[in-house]
Design a protein around this motif. Structure first.
Motif, short mmCIF file in Angstrom:
data_model
loop_
_atom_site.label_atom_id
_atom_site.label_comp_id
_atom_site.label_asym_id
_atom_site.label_seq_id
_atom_site.Cartn_x
_atom_site.Cartn_y
_atom_site.Cartn_z
N ALA A 117 13.33 2.03 -14.49
CA ALA A 117 12.21 0.45 -14.42
C ALA A 117 11.48 0.64 -13.01
O ALA A 117 10.09 0.68 -13.44
CB ALA A 117 13.22 -1.03 -14.08
N GLN A 118 11.94 1.11 -12.22
CA GLN A 118 11.13 1.45 -10.97
C GLN A 118 10.18 2.95 -11.39
O GLN A 118 9.49 2.59 -10.80
CB GLN A 118 11.28 1.41 -9.59
CG GLN A 118 11.78 -0.13 -9.32
CD GLN A 118 13.63 0.33 -7.88
OE1 GLN A 118 13.63 1.54 -7.52
NE2 GLN A 118 12.82 -0.84 -6.91
N HIS A 119 10.99 3.92 -11.66
CA HIS A 119 10.29 5.10 -12.21
C HIS A 119 8.74 4.74 -13.02
O HIS A 119 8.06 5.64 -13.00
CB HIS A 119 11.17 6.01 -12.76
CG HIS A 119 10.58 7.10 -12.48
ND1 HIS A 119 10.62 8.30 -11.90
CD2 HIS A 119 9.75 8.11 -13.35
CE1 HIS A 119 9.41 9.19 -12.72
NE2 HIS A 119 9.52 9.16 -13.54
N ARG A 120 9.24 4.16 -13.87
CA ARG A 120 7.91 3.79 -14.97
C ARG A 120 6.99 2.74 -14.63
O ARG A 120 5.94 3.28 -14.43
CB ARG A 120 8.32 2.85 -15.82
CG ARG A 120 7.18 3.11 -17.58
CD ARG A 120 7.90 1.77 -18.57
NE ARG A 120 6.60 1.34 -19.49
CZ ARG A 120 5.77 0.40 -19.36
NH1 ARG A 120 5.83 -0.18 -18.11
NH2 ARG A 120 4.98 0.80 -20.57
N GLU A 121 7.28 2.35 -13.32
CA GLU A 121 6.01 0.93 -12.54
C GLU A 121 5.29 1.79 -11.74
O GLU A 121 4.44 2.06 -11.46
CB GLU A 121 6.96 -0.18 -11.83
CG GLU A 121 5.43 -0.52 -11.48
CD GLU A 121 5.92 -2.47 -10.92
OE1 GLU A 121 5.47 -3.31 -10.96
OE2 GLU A 121 7.95 -2.52 -10.88
N ILE A 122 6.46 2.58 -10.55
CA ILE A 122 5.43 3.88 -10.48
C ILE A 122 4.61 4.79 -11.12
O ILE A 122 2.83 4.77 -10.78
CB ILE A 122 6.17 4.39 -9.44
CG1 ILE A 122 7.08 3.83 -7.72
CG2 ILE A 122 5.47 5.72 -7.95
CD1 ILE A 122 8.08 4.10 -7.58
N LEU A 123 5.10 4.64 -12.25
CA LEU A 123 3.89 5.25 -12.81
C LEU A 123 2.50 5.26 -13.20
O LEU A 123 1.44 5.27 -13.30
CB LEU A 123 4.65 5.91 -14.26
CG LEU A 123 5.49 7.28 -13.92
CD1 LEU A 123 6.52 7.60 -15.28
CD2 LEU A 123 5.04 8.53 -13.21
N THR A 128 2.61 7.96 -5.41
CA THR A 128 2.99 8.97 -6.25
C THR A 128 3.85 9.71 -5.41
O THR A 128 5.12 10.10 -5.26
CB THR A 128 2.38 10.13 -6.00
OG1 THR A 128 1.23 11.24 -5.05
CG2 THR A 128 1.14 9.22 -7.35
N SER A 129 4.21 9.40 -3.93
CA SER A 129 4.90 9.67 -2.64
C SER A 129 6.05 9.25 -2.98
O SER A 129 8.08 9.54 -2.97
CB SER A 129 4.72 9.85 -0.86
OG SER A 129 4.28 8.24 -1.29
N LEU A 130 6.21 7.54 -3.76
CA LEU A 130 7.60 7.00 -3.82
C LEU A 130 7.82 7.81 -4.99
O LEU A 130 9.57 7.96 -5.14
CB LEU A 130 6.95 5.91 -4.20
CG LEU A 130 6.50 4.82 -3.49
CD1 LEU A 130 5.43 3.23 -3.63
CD2 LEU A 130 6.94 4.60 -1.89
N LEU A 131 8.07 8.09 -5.75
CA LEU A 131 8.57 9.02 -6.55
C LEU A 131 9.17 10.14 -6.51
O LEU A 131 10.46 10.66 -6.99
CB LEU A 131 7.28 9.64 -7.60
CG LEU A 131 6.49 9.10 -8.81
CD1 LEU A 131 5.08 9.56 -9.44
CD2 LEU A 131 7.18 8.16 -10.22
N ASP A 132 9.58 10.43 -5.00
CA ASP A 132 9.86 11.67 -4.42
C ASP A 132 11.56 11.09 -4.19
O ASP A 132 12.86 11.44 -3.86
CB ASP A 132 10.13 12.43 -3.26
CG ASP A 132 8.48 13.02 -3.66
OD1 ASP A 132 8.37 13.80 -4.48
OD2 ASP A 132 7.25 12.77 -2.73
N GLY A 133 11.98 9.54 -4.06
CA GLY A 133 12.83 9.20 -3.52
C GLY A 133 13.52 8.47 -5.02
O GLY A 133 13.03 9.06 -5.85
N ARG A 134 14.84 8.06 -4.37
CA ARG A 134 15.69 7.72 -5.77
C ARG A 134 15.58 6.33 -6.46
O ARG A 134 14.69 5.12 -5.60
CB ARG A 134 17.14 7.60 -5.54
CG ARG A 134 18.49 6.64 -5.73
CD ARG A 134 19.70 6.95 -5.42
NE ARG A 134 19.50 5.71 -4.29
CZ ARG A 134 20.36 6.44 -3.14
NH1 ARG A 134 21.66 6.72 -3.18
NH2 ARG A 134 20.68 5.37 -1.57
#
Length: 379
Positions: free
Chosen positions: A129-135, A119-125
């Motif tokens: 597609a990456q945003h959805r995959e991290i979710l 979830t900390s990856l969501l704080d970065g740019r």
């Protein structure tokens, strides 16, 4: 009419030429002529010459100071590399595969730590597609952590994590994750004796989950609930739905993942329903098949929690056959497993206890079984 000092009055030919350009839309009157023309038509400037609304994209690009190519390029930029996402993907898969046998306290600690990292990856740019995959990856790990929480008897934490997983899946538009969150709600309700609640949890999610393995699991939880509510027709209907979904699915590539429903698990579901329905021969046959399929060639157990429930099924069959000695022995085998889901084990073991007490209320072996069951509840 007096002209402003900043304007020299035009000649007639110039004014006529400008008027034609205004009428054709080729140009607009400036701030000197616009109010004069509007007044001539007995109106106000804004009504007669409304300002054009800026193009939304132009406005956004202008505000950022970027041209179109630069702007689109920024949307595709990311602080997270492809190799980082690969590593997270592999780790999430590994954690889900360790669920059946790993120490639950260690798995919970590792799963929680990885959930924070993901979830900390969501704080970065990120790219979209990456945003959805991290979710999605966070959703899978949250489901796992919620399951382990419940195995350890932490109901409140398990429910909070389950809801978080559902929210992540919903935000990502991932129906499989939201389906598993609903399946967990059904599981929680079943083990707490809320059979109507289990049916409701399934009915709210089954239609959207028929393309996935979780649809089989949802149907199985529905069958288990109806078996305890005494409706054989609904049990058969739920098992039929699960069987039909399973037939349509491709054979899973990784049978170790807890959130993959393998064909052999259907025997496990049927075993429970047959035991509750009093179909002892079928229940025993399914139980022995579950034990066989869960045991490796070297004798080690692949799915210890399934095997524990199979031994409890054999205990029920034994006590119904008036063999208390065998029933208690099978119960003790179920309690001996190191990897267990405490609520599920206590639920089924409690059903076994009722069968034993009904037939052998004062027997010392009955007391021995009940003492072992009570010891489990305080571990």
């Amino acid at each position: 009419m007096r002209a402003k000092s900043s304007h020299n009055l035009p000649t007639d030919s110039t004014l006529l030429r400008n008027w034609r350009r205004w009428e054709s839309g080729e140009s607009r009157p400036d701030d000197f002529y616009a109010p004069i023309i509007a007044a001539a038509f007995d109106t106000v400037t804004a009504a007669f010459f409304p300002k054009a609304r800026p193009n939304r994209d132009d406005e956004l690009l202008s505000a950022t100071g970027m041209d179109t190519l630069e702007f689109i390029g920024r949307l595709r930029m990311s602080d997270v590399s492809a190799s980082t996402l690969d590593a997270v993907r592999i780790t999430a898969e590994r954690l889900c595969c360790e669920y059946p046998y790993a120490d639950p306290h260690e798995l919970h600690a590792e799963g929680t730590a990885w959930l924070r990292r993901i979830t900390s990856l969501l704080d970065g740019r990120l790219t979209l597609a990456q945003h959805r995959e991290i979710l999605v990856l966070a959703g899978w790990v949250a489901l796992l952590v919620g399951c382990v929480d419940y195995d350890l008897g932490r109901r409140t934490s398990a429910e909070a994590t389950r809801r978080a997983a559902w929210s992540l899946g919903n935000e990502a538009g991932h129906r499989e994750i939201t389906g598993w969150a609903a399946e967990m709600a059904a599981w929680f309700a079943l083990t707490q004796g809320n059979y109507r609640g289990a049916v409701e949890a399934v009915d709210g999610a089954l239609e959207d989950s028929r393309e996935f393995g979780v649809g089989v699991q949802l149907a199985a939880q529905r069958a288990k609930a109806w078996a305890r509510l005494g409706d054989r027709g609904e049990v058969e209907r739920a098992l039929g739905i699960g069987r039909a979904i399973l037939e349509r699915l491709d054979h899973p590539a990784n049978l170790d993942n807890h959130f993959v429903v393998d064909p052999q698990k259907f025997d496990f579901y049927a075993m429970d329903c047959c035991r509750v329905a009093g179909e002892d021969r079928l229940a025993e046959a399914f139980a022995r098949e579950v034990i066989r399929n869960s045991t490796r060639a070297d004798g080690t157990i692949r799915n210890p929690m399934r095997v524990s429930e199979a031994h409890l099924t054999l205990a029920v069959v034994a006590v119904r056959n008036r063999d208390l000695e065998l029933a208690v022995a099978e119960g003790m085998r179920a309690f001996a497993g190191k990897r267990r889901s405490l609520p599920s084990l206590m639920w089924i073991a409690g059903e076994v206890a009722r069968e034993i007490i009904e037939r052998y209320p004062g027997d010392p072996r009955t007391r021995c079984y009940l003492e072992q069951l009570r010891a489990l509840s305080v571990e």
